[in-house]
Each structure stands twice: as structure tokens, then as C-alpha cells.
Design an enzyme around this catalytic site. Structure first.
Site, PDB file in Angstrom:
ATOM      1  N   HIS A 216      -8.327 -25.695  89.179  1.00 47.49           N
ATOM      2  CA  HIS A 216      -8.982 -26.574  89.782  1.00 47.49           C
ATOM      3  C   HIS A 216      -9.341 -27.717  88.807  1.00 47.49           C
ATOM      4  O   HIS A 216      -8.939 -28.748  88.953  1.00 47.49           O
ATOM      5  CB  HIS A 216     -10.057 -26.104  90.825  1.00 47.49           C
ATOM      6  CG  HIS A 216     -10.715 -27.070  91.747  1.00 47.49           C
ATOM      7  ND1 HIS A 216     -12.076 -26.859  92.104  1.00 47.49           N
ATOM      8  CD2 HIS A 216     -10.353 -28.376  92.205  1.00 47.49           C
ATOM      9  CE1 HIS A 216     -12.249 -27.986  92.884  1.00 47.49           C
ATOM     10  NE2 HIS A 216     -11.321 -28.798  92.929  1.00 47.49           N
TER      11      HIS A 216
ATOM     12  N   HIS B  98      -8.868 -32.315  88.337  1.00 47.51           N
ATOM     13  CA  HIS B  98      -9.642 -33.423  87.961  1.00 47.51           C
ATOM     14  C   HIS B  98      -9.922 -34.047  86.450  1.00 47.51           C
ATOM     15  O   HIS B  98      -9.853 -35.183  86.335  1.00 47.51           O
ATOM     16  CB  HIS B  98     -11.241 -32.787  88.288  1.00 47.51           C
ATOM     17  CG  HIS B  98     -11.552 -32.478  89.488  1.00 47.51           C
ATOM     18  ND1 HIS B  98     -12.163 -33.487  90.237  1.00 47.51           N
ATOM     19  CD2 HIS B  98     -11.365 -31.620  90.478  1.00 47.51           C
ATOM     20  CE1 HIS B  98     -12.439 -33.050  91.624  1.00 47.51           C
ATOM     21  NE2 HIS B  98     -11.784 -31.861  91.520  1.00 47.51           N
TER      22      HIS B  98
ATOM     23  N   HIS C 298      -3.994 -30.488  94.040  1.00 55.18           N
ATOM     24  CA  HIS C 298      -5.256 -30.583  94.219  1.00 55.18           C
ATOM     25  C   HIS C 298      -5.792 -29.785  95.772  1.00 55.18           C
ATOM     26  O   HIS C 298      -6.738 -29.070  95.878  1.00 55.18           O
ATOM     27  CB  HIS C 298      -6.188 -31.847  93.975  1.00 55.18           C
ATOM     28  CG  HIS C 298      -7.611 -31.563  94.230  1.00 55.18           C
ATOM     29  ND1 HIS C 298      -8.157 -32.263  95.494  1.00 55.18           N
ATOM     30  CD2 HIS C 298      -8.461 -31.396  93.653  1.00 55.18           C
ATOM     31  CE1 HIS C 298      -9.371 -32.262  95.442  1.00 55.18           C
ATOM     32  NE2 HIS C 298      -9.725 -31.658  94.482  1.00 55.18           N
TER      33      HIS C 298
ATOM     34  N   ASN D 186      -8.046 -26.740  96.353  1.00 59.28           N
ATOM     35  CA  ASN D 186      -9.604 -26.936  96.659  1.00 59.28           C
ATOM     36  C   ASN D 186      -9.920 -26.744  98.295  1.00 59.28           C
ATOM     37  O   ASN D 186     -11.147 -26.093  98.416  1.00 59.28           O
ATOM     38  CB  ASN D 186      -9.674 -28.585  96.369  1.00 59.28           C
ATOM     39  CG  ASN D 186     -11.090 -29.199  96.811  1.00 59.28           C
ATOM     40  OD1 ASN D 186     -12.032 -28.830  96.035  1.00 59.28           O
ATOM     41  ND2 ASN D 186     -11.015 -29.884  97.921  1.00 59.28           N
TER      42      ASN D 186
ATOM     43  N   ILE E 187     -12.909 -35.052  95.829  1.00 64.26           N
ATOM     44  CA  ILE E 187     -13.836 -34.076  96.060  1.00 64.26           C
ATOM     45  C   ILE E 187     -13.625 -32.885  94.861  1.00 64.26           C
ATOM     46  O   ILE E 187     -12.544 -32.710  94.814  1.00 64.26           O
ATOM     47  CB  ILE E 187     -13.971 -33.269  97.538  1.00 64.26           C
ATOM     48  CG1 ILE E 187     -15.144 -32.652  97.681  1.00 64.26           C
ATOM     49  CG2 ILE E 187     -12.899 -32.488  97.821  1.00 64.26           C
ATOM     50  CD1 ILE E 187     -15.566 -32.217  99.111  1.00 64.26           C
TER      51      ILE E 187
END
Length: 902
Positions: free
Chosen positions: A560, A565, A752, A756, A902
Site C-alpha cells: 500500500h 503513495h 491502489h 486500499n 486516500i
């Protein structure tokens, strides 16, 4: 001082010379204007230009009265802020109201796309003030209108300058120019525009027409170059709120040594701890550790990377801040004892039925307002933190207990991208045996064949691709001794072996847990298997809890955070520094970068920081980021982030051009891969159509200076610690560019989404995915008393292995919020960007892409209803919808947003 000479005006026109701040753009030219006194404040003005030519700098054309031309109307759409259009009170509010009354809220300047044919200089800009229309400010958008008289020889508008005359910033959504000879022009802004009192540099917004650098119209070429120079900054000083500077730095703000020595953390980025780069903030260094940056004030992000007003209201400004700064500390106050565990399984279930009574806050209804899905009204008006029942638990209360669900989730759960094919036997560690002990695995041929039950031999199972492994041995083992020094946690290196059954499902065969030599003791390792004896059965369950904690840590830190990110932030920085907003590749990528830097800054502030959420509730503790760095060093490759390459690298697929997507899957019913490849192909086709349109000749890729600088900066600066790796793709052809862009877009959208949005679904009931294992296995060097306690109360040992009540409740609250889709979420292929819509060929390509994603919705629904696909259909099984393209606000578990928002 050189003074401009003003031409004489006839007596019939009394002119007043206005001297506001000069209209200076860079150092190229300055201009000022004359306004007829008979004109209204809020109507179009007839302007006259004056200019001067500093040495060696081209000037705009000389003073001439503009000829009569087209009447052009500009309508500017401004978004209201949370507190209304203007949130300030007092004198500034009064001054801004006066500006509105006088019709001098926004000053606009039209910029011609072409140079003056005679002088080869930039044409004079055409200026007008915009005034608010529509009367009283209402909820929603606010409109401002300006009128221009555009000479017939002005040519196409290439850009518009905008100056905010208010004392506060404004969020400008778009500008529409109507009445031009070439038709209506929509200029997408989507940006905060600072007050001229804070910064006298006017904002430039370009039209939606995309240009490669070599194709840029002559009249805006200088502006294109200057805007990029401005966005890069000079690498000096501390960044301030409202800045729009994109620059790089290492992760040197995770720790807080000035607060407590034990909160010191290494710098991530460099030879010792390789890591991607983050956006530079320029804050001062710590007194106790000059290599670390002070964690003071808000974490800077470039202004246009901040959340939109809708997201601020519903997610950032209230929800996340409240989560980290109000809810998490309040949970600690209510529970008190950080080490307190759950006394029995039913106590865990009570979090979903009875809840946890929270202390009252001064603001009435605070909890319910910011986190309505978590807080329920109870009699007496108090607030209770009562968790939603996750879907798997709602369907099957004992889902977490079952081996078949444990195995199924490796293919269709929260972390479906870690399993690998066993290709070599026997299993063997690559770590130094002098430090970590014998490298041979304790999982033997005889043991596995006994578990398989005579169906096949190990050698044949490997040849037929039937043995699958979840391997956290070599990554975690070097950290075991350090992690075990932390109170209330433990760690092992682990391997888990699965067998691919004839039905296409996985069956767990064995778990190996290893402790390296430490504390004067030799290496310890043991293999646990499913068992039909009570002692072995409980040991298997506890071993599963350890493996799940390993998988949870790897998922959060690597699958993740790192793989989406963290590695994407350098792509965003390079895109803004090296690609003009006019560049077609900028416009392709921009929707996929929305809010990511802001989310990453919040993560550095409260999630991955020293003693933050991750460190306090996941097994690696204070070494979480070090493990993440080790994974980046050992495992991350850009080329393997492409889904087909990822599957091939893990042995989950082989190239086969006769098969759909050009791959033959090792496990035919692999929901993440099945749905992911459909999405991958749709993205790649869309990117191919887009790239081929703007690069009709493949040689244009190599000659595109902005594009080449972008890719070089990503490799050599954003990922500087891996700049010399041979696997970086070249960027010479359209094929290269398509592969690179598809990979970046897949990571930000599909990958993602897969790792997520199922977090609360699969980890909301934490026994299914505990984030930490607090005690060692009962069989690891037990005392007589420890062994006796295990035999008498095995459930108590399992509960003591699980996270504490405080850890579990905090993580459940965080995952509930992080799994939600924001009300202003933009889903991939759903809304077309204005720049795409304005180009008929790109518009058609996007419609085709959007249609393909609608087809995917139906394909996924059909697969989830197919009883032959046992990894996504069956009694009590939750349908796999994480890669279903669209969703609804507030829904968890499905929907693929454009970006890592997010």
C-alpha cells in the site's frame, strides 16, 4: 530612471492615468493602461498600452490605440470556501466587499497565442476587471463577469493572466470566454489564486489546447518556460502556505528527536536507507539531530495539491484531523491500559454491538458530524463508538477462523499481490548463515507430501505449478532481534506454503516461523501444519495469527504505502517541474495525481511517523519504515509495477499470446489478476490512442525536451537511490512512453484501489487480519508455567497474541475512515477532462475507454455470480469488487478512483 512617454489624447476624451502595481510578467515587459473617465467601473474599458524595452530583453509592441474588434465576455467561476466566499472578518472583509461593489474583484488579461507579425514581439495583453454577478452570494459557485474589446488582428487567445484583488485567496474553477472569432474557449483553472497583497505575481492560465514544446505558439512560448522555472523554485528557504513550488527532499521528518530522544528516526533516502524522495518543505533542522527536519506547523504541500473544499469539509479538515487528533487520543483515555487485551472472543464482538462510550466534546454532535458511520446515537444523548459489522463477518461470523478463507484472501483479499510460485526446492534463505543461522528451510519434502495426502509428489507439484508461497522470511528475519526489544511485540521470519487444488482453490499446507540466533540462543525454527489434534490445532491457529500480522505489516508498509503513495510522489513532483500544463502528457497524468501529495503529508504527520498509528499498532513498531526501506531496496523495480510484469515476476503468469491479455495465469481463478488485467488492458488502449494522437511520428518522443527531462528527473532525482539500475525503461519510442504511462496510471488507480478500499472489509474484524503479534509462539523455548497455561487456556494465548484493545480499536477506526470513498471522488473513466473533450479525437478515445470500463462492471458482476469461480463465489463469500470501476460516495470495498486520494 527611464520613464515611458504617454501619447496625447484629444480633448474630447479626458483620460486619467492609473498607477496600480505594474503588469510585470517575469522581466520581459511592463505595461500600464489608460482608462476613459466616461466608462463604468464594471464595463469593458478601452485601453492604451505603453511599454519600454530594457537592454537585451524583447518588449511588447509599442503604444497604439486598439482597433475596434470583437466584444468578448469572460465568465469566471469561483468556488465558495467552507466559511463562505470570504472567511475573514473585520477591515479586510470590508475592503473586499468594497472591491466587489466597485467591480474590481479580479483583473483579467488576455494573452495572444502569436507574436506581432510585423515586430515579432509579444502583442499587448487586453485587460478588464471582472465584477460579481448574480446578487447575493448563495451556496455553490460564484460568478464574475468581464467584458473585452478584442482587436480583429489579436489572433487566438493562448492564455489569460488573473490577479485577485481581494485580500484573501480564491479557488477559481474555470474561465469561459465567449464571443471570440475562433469560438468559445473554456480555460480550466481548478486552482487557488493568491491575493495580490500576498504576492504580486499574477497567475497565468493556459487554454485547454495541448502542445508539445516544439509546437508551442510563439506568443506563449516564453510564458510556458517561465511558469516551469517558477514551479521549480530555487531550492532555498522554507516553503510557506500558498506557495506553488515543487522540489525534492529525503524523508528526514519521520522522527521528532527534539521532543524525546526515543523518537529519533533515521533519514530515509540515501545509501544507508534507500527510499523515494518526497516534496521539499525546507523547514529548519532539529537541534538534537541536524540531519532531521523539525516537525513544526502544518506539513507544506504545493497549494494546488491541497484538498478541494468538498474533500476538506468531509474528509480532510474535519475527518482526518479529528481521527488523529481527537478520536485516537480519546480512545486511549477511555481504555486506559495500553496493554489490556480482550478477555474472550465475545468481547471483540461487543465493539460491533455495544460499542465504546466516548467522552463528550464541547462541540455538540461533533463525533456524529465528522464520522457519522462510526458514531451512533444512544439513549441519553451520549456518543458511542460503535463499529459497522464488516461484510464477511455479517455473512459468516466464523469466517476468520477458516483455513479456506485464509487461503482465499491471498488471491481475493486485501493483499493479493504477495503470493509467489515455488520454483526452487528445497527452500533456502539468501541471508548470511554466519549471522542468521542455517539457511535451509524446515519445510521438508516428506512433510508436504504427508499434507498433500498422496495426491502428488512435491517434485511433480512444483513442475505442474501447484505449490504457492507467501514468503516473509528474508525480509523480516534481519529485524527480529531489534523488534523483540520493543515491549509488547514479537516478530519472526515466516514462510507459508499453499497447494493449488484441482478445483482452483488454495489449501494451506505449512507455516514455518524462524527466529535468528539471539540472546545467546541458537536459531529457532518450527513448522506448523493443519491438525486434527487439539494441541496442534491451536498451535496452527496461533501460527496463522503471526503470519497474518506479517502480511498486514507488509501490506500496509509495502503493497500500500510504498508501492502506491510513496513511489508516486516523485512522479507528481517531476510532472509539475518538467511538463508544462499545456503538455499533453501532463494533462493525461494530472487526474491521477489528485490529492496524493496532501495524503502523503498527512501520513508523514500521523501515520508513518515516530510513535504514529503504524508504529504503535503494527508488529515492526519503530522499525516499520526501516523494513519499508529494505523492501524498496531489495524488491521494488519500476518495470515490475506493470501488472503483467508483476504477475510474471511472481510466477503467477507466463507470456502466451494465444491467451486473453497475452498471459496464461498459473491460477485461473485469481480475482485480482483476472479483473486487474481487464482494467490494465483498458488503460493501455486509452493511453495508446492518446499517445499516438499527440506523437504521430515516434521520433517526436526522443525530441521532446520536456518529456525527456521529466523521465530523467524521475529516475535520477525522484528515485535517486536506484538511478543506476539496469531495469529502468528507455524513453525513445511511443511504445516506451505507452508502457511507462500505463504503469504509472495503473499504480495510481487499479493497484491502489485493490490494496486500499478493502481495508475495513477484511481487517475491520481484526482477528481476520491482526496487525501485530504481541507474544511468541507457545513452543518457542517455553517455561513449564507457560506451556501449562497454553494447554489449559489456548484461547487466552491466542487473544494475548492479538492486538491489545487499544491497538485494535484505533486501527479499526482508522481503517474505517481510510476505506471510505470521498463524496467528491472521481472514478476512472467517469468524467472527461475539458482538455480531452475539446479535442474530437481524444474525446472519441475517452468515450471508448469509458465504454470499456462500463463493460468491465458487467464482467465483474458475471464473474462474482459464477459458481465455478470458487475464489469469488460461494456460501458466505464476499464478492470481489475492489476493481469494479465505479462506486458511490461513502461506500467501501469497490470503485477505482483516478488517483491515490486516500
Amino acid at each position: 530612471m527611464l520613464k515611458p512617454q504617454v501619447s496625447h489624447l484629444s480633448n474630447s476624451t479626458r483620460a486619467h492615468l492609473l498607477f496600480p502595481k505594474p503588469f510585470i510578467h517575469g522581466s520581459r515587459h511592463a505595461s500600464l493602461f489608460l482608462k476613459s473617465s466616461s466608462s463604468s467601473f464594471i464595463k469593458a474599458q478601452k485601453y492604451f498600452r505603453v511599454s519600454f524595452k530594457p537592454s537585451k530583453i524583447k518588449a511588447i509592441a509599442s503604444l497604439t490605440e486598439e482597433s475596434t474588434g470583437a466584444k468578448v465576455k469572460a465568465v469566471v467561476t469561483v468556488k465558495q470556501t467552507i466559511g463562505g466566499l470570504i472567511t475573514s472578518l473585520g477591515i479586510e472583509r470590508g475592503l473586499d466587499d468594497l472591491q466587489d461593489l466597485l467591480g474590481k474583484t479580479l483583473l483579467l488579461e488576455l494573452v495572444s497565442a502569436e507574436l506581432d507579425a510585423k515586430t515579432e514581439l509579444e502583442k499587448p495583453t487586453i485587460q478588464a476587471f471582472a465584477h460579481r454577478i448574480g446578487g447575493k452570494v448563495a451556496e455553490g459557485d460564484v460568478k464574475y463577469e468581464a467584458e473585452f474589446e478584442v482587436p480583429l488582428d489579436f489572433g487566438e487567445v493562448g492564455a489569460i493572466f488573473l490577479e485577485n484583488e481581494h485580500h484573501k485567496e480564491m479557488f477559481v474553477q474555470d474561465i469561459v470566454l465567449d464571443g471570440l472569432p475562433h469560438g468559445t474557449i473554456n480555460i480550466t483553472c481548478g486552482s487557488w489564486v493568491h491575493s495580490k497583497y500576498d504576492n504580486d505575481r499574477k497567475r497565468v492560465f493556459f487554454t485547454t489546447k495541448s502542445y508539445l514544446p516544439s509546437q508551442t505558439p510563439s506568443g506563449i512560448r516564453r510564458l510556458r518556460e517561465e511558469e516551469l522555472v517558477f514551479l521549480r523554485g530555487n531550492g532555498q528557504g522554507e516553503r510557506k502556505l500558498g506557495d506553488r513550488i515543487y522540489d525534492y527532499d529525503v524523508y528526514n521528518d519521520i522522527g521528532n528527536p527534539d521532543k524525546k530522544p526515543e523518537l529519533a528516526r533515521p533519514v530515509f533516502g540515501g545509501k544507508e536507507h534507500p527510499y523515494p524522495r518526497r516534496c521539499r518543505t525546507g523547514r529548519p533542522r532539529c537541534e538534537t539531530d541536524p540531519s532531521s527536519e523539525k516537525r513544526k506547523n502544518n506539513f507544506y504541500v504545493p497549494r494546488d495539491e491541497a484538498f478541494s473544499e468538498v474533500k476538506q469539509l468531509t474528509f480532510s479538515a474535519k475527518t482526518l484531523y479529528s481521527l488523529f487528533h481527537a478520536l485516537v487520543p480519546s480512545i486511549g483515555t477511555v481504555i486506559g491500559d495500553a496493554d489490556l487485551g480482550f478477555p474472550y472472543i465475545a468481547a471483540i464482538d461487543s465493539l460491533f454491538s455495544e460499542g465504546l462510550e466516548m467522552p463528550p466534546l464541547s462541540k455538540e454532535g461533533f463525533w456524529k458530524a465528522v464520522m457519522p458511520r462510526l458514531f451512533k446515537v444512544i439513549s441519553g444523548g451520549g456518543d458511542v463508538l460503535r463499529f459497522e459489522v464488516p461484510k464477511p463477518m455479517e455473512r459468516d461470523k466464523l469466517f476468520w477462523f477458516k483455513d479456506e478463507e485464509f487461503a482465499r484472501q491471498t488471491l481475493a483479499g486485501l493483499n493479493p499481490c504477495s503470493i509467489k510460485l515455488v520454483t526452487e526446492w528445497p527452500l533456502k534463505s539468501e541471508l548470511d548463515p554466519e549471522i542468521y543461522g542455517p539457511p535451509e528451510s524446515a519445510i521438508t519434502t516428506e512433510l508436504l507430501e504427508a499434507e498433500i495426502g498422496g495426491i502428488t509428489r512435491v517434485e511433480k507439484a512444483i513442475r505442474e505449478k501447484k505449490l504457492i508461497i507467501l514468503d516473509y522470511h528474508d525480509l523480516f528475519l534481519p529485524f527480529v532481534s531489534k523488534v523483540r526489544e520493543i515491549k509488547g511485540t514479537t516478530l519472526y521470519g515466516s514462510r507459508t506454503i499453499f497447494f493449488l487444488t484441482p478445483e482452483g482453490t488454495l489449501r494451506p499446507l505449512a507455516i514455518e516461523l524462524t527466529r535468528p540466533p539471539m540472546d545467546g540462543k541458537p536459531q529457532w525454527k518450527q513448522v506448523f501444519t493443519p491438525c486434527y489434534h487439539s494441541t496442534g490445532c491451536w498451535l496452527w491457529r496461533i501460527a496463522k495469527a503471526h503470519v497474518l500480522a506479517h502480511d498486514s505489516g507488509f501490506h500496509q508498509l509495502v503493497s500500500h504505502w510504498l508501492r502506491t503513495h510513496c513511489v508516486t510522489e516523485p512522479y507528481i513532483i517531476a510532472t509539475n517541474r518538467q511538463l508544462s500544463v499545456m503538455h499533453p502528457i501532463y494533462r493525461l497524468l494530472h487526474p491521477h495525481f489528485r490529492y496524493t501529495i496532501e495524503i502523503n503529508a498527512l501520513a508523514r504527520e500521523s501515520l508513518i511517523n515516530a510513535n504514529g498509528i503504524i508504529e504503535s499498532a503494527f508488529s515492526p513498531g519503530k522499525y516499520s519504515m526501516e523494513i519499508c526501506s529494505a523492501a524498496y531496496d531489495k524488491l521494488w523495480r519500476f518495470d515490475h509495477q506493470a501488472l503483467p510484469n508483476d504477475l510474471i515476476s511472481r510466477g503467477m503468469a507466463i507470456e502466451d499470446l494465444t491467451q486473453p491479455h497475452g498471459l496464461k495465469l498459473t491460477i485461473e481463478d485469481y480475482p485480482f489478476a483476472n479483473d486487474g488485467l481487464e482494467l490494465w488492458d483498458a488503460i493501455k488502449q486509452w493511453v495508446s490512442n492518446y499517445v499516438n494522437h499527440y506523437y504521430p511520428d515516434t521520433s517526436l518522443v526522443a525530441s521532446d525536451d520536456e518529456l525527456q527531462a521529466w523521465w530523467k528527473e524521475i529516475r535520477t532525482v525522484g528515485h535517486a537511490d536506484k538511478k543506476d539500475e539496469p531495469w529502468w525503461p528507455e524513453l525513445k519510442t511511443r511504445h516506451n512512453l505507452i508502457d511507462i504511462l500505463t504503469t504509472i496510471i495503473w499504480v495510481a488507480s487499479g493497484h491502489h484501489a485493490a490494496v486500499n478500499f478493502g481495508q475495513y472489509t477484511y481487517a475491520g474484524y481484526f482477528p481476520n487480519r491482526p496487525t501485530i503479534a504481541r507474544i511468541k509462539m507457545p513452543t518457542e523455548d517455553p517455561t513449564d508455567e507457560e506451556w501449562k497455561f497454553f494447554l489449559e487456556k489456548p484461547e487466552a494465548v491466542l487473544l494475548a497474541t492479538f492486538p491489545s484493545k487499544l491497538q485494535a480499536t484505533r486501527i479499526m477506526a482508522v481503517l474505517n475512515v481510510l476505506s471510505n470513498h470521498s463524496p467528491d471522488e472521481e472514478y476512472i473513466g467517469e468524467e472527461i477532462e475539458q482538455a480531452w473533450a475539446d479535442d474530437p479525437i481524444i474525446n472519441a478515445a475517452f468515450e471508448k475507454f469509458s465504454g470499456k470500463l462500463k463493460e468491465l462492471e458487467g464482467i465483474i458482476d458475471e464473474r462474482n455470480a459464477n459458481p465455478k469461480l470458487m475464489n469469488r463465489h460461494g456460501a458466505g463469500i464476499v464478492a470481489y469488487e475492489l476493481l469494479k470501476p465505479h462506486s458511490k460516495p461513502g461506500v467501501t470495498g469497490k470503485g477505482v478512483p483516478y488517483s491515490i486520494s486516500i
